[in-house]
Design a protein around this motif. Structure first.
Motif, PDB file in Angstrom:
ATOM      1  N   UNK A   1       0.840  -1.812  -0.128  1.00 47.89           N
ATOM      2  CA  UNK A   1       0.058  -0.349  -0.145  1.00 47.89           C
ATOM      3  C   UNK A   1       0.807   1.428  -0.005  1.00 47.89           C
ATOM      4  N   UNK A   2       2.535   0.952   0.280  1.00 53.98           N
ATOM      5  CA  UNK A   2       3.014   2.025   0.204  1.00 53.98           C
ATOM      6  C   UNK A   2       3.457   2.978   1.000  1.00 53.98           C
ATOM      7  N   UNK A   3       3.317   2.170   1.537  1.00 51.35           N
ATOM      8  CA  UNK A   3       3.755   2.451   3.716  1.00 51.35           C
ATOM      9  C   UNK A   3       5.342   2.541   3.183  1.00 51.35           C
ATOM     10  N   UNK A   4       6.014   3.535   4.583  1.00 49.73           N
ATOM     11  CA  UNK A   4       7.715   3.344   5.136  1.00 49.73           C
ATOM     12  C   UNK A   4       7.239   2.688   5.971  1.00 49.73           C
ATOM     13  N   UNK A   5       8.143   1.602   6.027  1.00 48.56           N
ATOM     14  CA  UNK A   5       7.385   0.699   7.229  1.00 48.56           C
ATOM     15  C   UNK A   5       9.267   0.560   8.337  1.00 48.56           C
ATOM     16  N   UNK A   6       8.893   1.188   9.736  1.00 50.67           N
ATOM     17  CA  UNK A   6       9.995   1.615  10.580  1.00 50.67           C
ATOM     18  C   UNK A   6       9.433   0.683  12.176  1.00 50.67           C
ATOM     19  N   UNK A   7      10.389   0.726  12.201  1.00 51.74           N
ATOM     20  CA  UNK A   7      10.445   0.174  14.011  1.00 51.74           C
ATOM     21  C   UNK A   7      10.394   0.339  14.952  1.00 51.74           C
ATOM     22  N   UNK A   8      10.243   0.501  16.563  1.00 53.05           N
ATOM     23  CA  UNK A   8      10.128   1.392  17.705  1.00 53.05           C
ATOM     24  C   UNK A   8      10.490   1.207  18.339  1.00 53.05           C
ATOM     25  N   UNK A   9      11.373   0.502  19.653  1.00 51.34           N
ATOM     26  CA  UNK A   9      11.723  -0.114  20.325  1.00 51.34           C
ATOM     27  C   UNK A   9      11.776   0.521  21.829  1.00 51.34           C
ATOM     28  N   UNK A  10      11.452   0.028  22.994  1.00 53.97           N
ATOM     29  CA  UNK A  10      11.870  -0.333  24.262  1.00 53.97           C
ATOM     30  C   UNK A  10      12.624  -0.910  24.590  1.00 53.97           C
ATOM     31  N   UNK A  11      14.004  -0.569  24.941  1.00 54.70           N
ATOM     32  CA  UNK A  11      14.989  -2.302  24.972  1.00 54.70           C
ATOM     33  C   UNK A  11      15.771  -1.673  26.769  1.00 54.70           C
ATOM     34  N   UNK A  12      14.772  -1.514  27.547  1.00 54.50           N
ATOM     35  CA  UNK A  12      14.965  -1.232  28.586  1.00 54.50           C
ATOM     36  C   UNK A  12      16.334  -2.500  29.501  1.00 54.50           C
ATOM     37  N   UNK A  13      15.908  -3.903  28.389  1.00 56.03           N
ATOM     38  CA  UNK A  13      16.649  -4.908  29.203  1.00 56.03           C
ATOM     39  C   UNK A  13      18.407  -4.242  29.234  1.00 56.03           C
ATOM     40  N   UNK A  14      19.042  -3.508  28.382  1.00 49.38           N
ATOM     41  CA  UNK A  14      20.330  -2.505  28.331  1.00 49.38           C
ATOM     42  C   UNK A  14      20.683  -2.465  29.968  1.00 49.38           C
ATOM     43  N   UNK A  15      19.489  -1.220  30.021  1.00 54.89           N
ATOM     44  CA  UNK A  15      19.354  -0.447  31.439  1.00 54.89           C
ATOM     45  C   UNK A  15      19.722  -1.120  32.347  1.00 54.89           C
ATOM     46  N   UNK A  16      18.859  -3.299  32.116  1.00 56.29           N
ATOM     47  CA  UNK A  16      18.784  -3.385  33.191  1.00 56.29           C
ATOM     48  C   UNK A  16      19.527  -4.483  33.971  1.00 56.29           C
ATOM     49  N   UNK A  17      20.651  -4.611  32.335  1.00 55.28           N
ATOM     50  CA  UNK A  17      21.687  -5.378  32.532  1.00 55.28           C
ATOM     51  C   UNK A  17      21.539  -6.766  31.949  1.00 55.28           C
ATOM     52  N   UNK A  18      20.529  -6.729  31.347  1.00 55.34           N
ATOM     53  CA  UNK A  18      19.974  -8.074  31.068  1.00 55.34           C
ATOM     54  C   UNK A  18      20.881  -8.516  29.195  1.00 55.34           C
ATOM     55  N   UNK A  19      20.981  -7.349  29.105  1.00 56.66           N
ATOM     56  CA  UNK A  19      22.094  -6.790  27.592  1.00 56.66           C
ATOM     57  C   UNK A  19      23.074  -6.075  27.840  1.00 56.66           C
TER      58      UNK A  19
END
Ligand SMILES: [Mg+2]
Length: 180
Positions: free
Chosen positions: A44-62
């Motif tokens: 349908x002609x959409x530009x597609x992007x992602x937006x993700x919280x990665x609190x696992x970094x702050x939590x020390x999981x990754x």
């Protein structure tokens, strides 16, 4: 101009291992309903992007580098997604832009062009969505069609904060199936 912004975890991807969270970059797969819906919106002609919280970094999981590689892996699995924004901290101060587009550079944007949004990058803040809109469309214009899809209240809150339309992931998956 049409922009589809996607939450990623449990909207687009899930752990391949069955674990609760993706903890290594390769432990992920695209949710089938999501793949169909992405194909439909792309057509349908959409530009597609992602937006993700990665609190696992702050939590020390990754580690931050693992979070970056995790986004690259999603972009490899789902090439219709042009780029991914992610926020690794709880205060919403930091935001990374990741892409495999050879004409773009993956880079932290929180001290660059997106510095205005510092403090609101983490959903339900509007920062990542506003950065995605600015970068993808240039501006928020009533003529633009903008949709954000997610599976959690924080996603709905981010859509409200950014004043864009919101769809729950489960409904969005069906929109792809309905248009096969
Ligand atoms: Mg999610």
């Amino acid at each position: 101009m049409k922009l589809l912004i996607l939450d990623l975890d449990n909207t687009v991807r899930r752990p391949k291992s069955g674990a609760k969270f993706i903890s290594t970059p390769d432990d992920q797969e695209i949710i089938p309903g999501s793949a169909r819906a992405i194909a439909h919106y792309k057509s349908q002609g959409f530009l597609i992007v992602g937006a993700t919280n990665q609190g696992g970094v702050a939590a020390g999981h990754k580690q931050l580098e693992d979070a970056i590689q995790e986004q690259y892996q999603t972009l490899r699995l789902c090439p219709e997604i042009w780029c991914i924004y992610f926020c690794p901290d709880y205060e919403g101060q930091f935001c990374w832009f990741c892409t495999l587009d050879p004409e773009e550079i993956s880079t932290p944007i929180h001290l660059g062009w997106a510095a205005n949004y510092q403090g609101s990058f983490r959903k339900p803040g509007a920062g990542m969505l506003n950065a995605a809109i600015e970068n993808g469309l240039g501006s928020k214009n009533p003529e633009h069609q903008i949709l954000f899809v997610g599976d959690r209240d924080e996603d709905k809150g981010a859509a409200e904060a950014a004043n864009v339309n919101f769809l729950w992931a489960s409904d969005w998956w069906e929109s792809g199936a309905a248009n096969l």
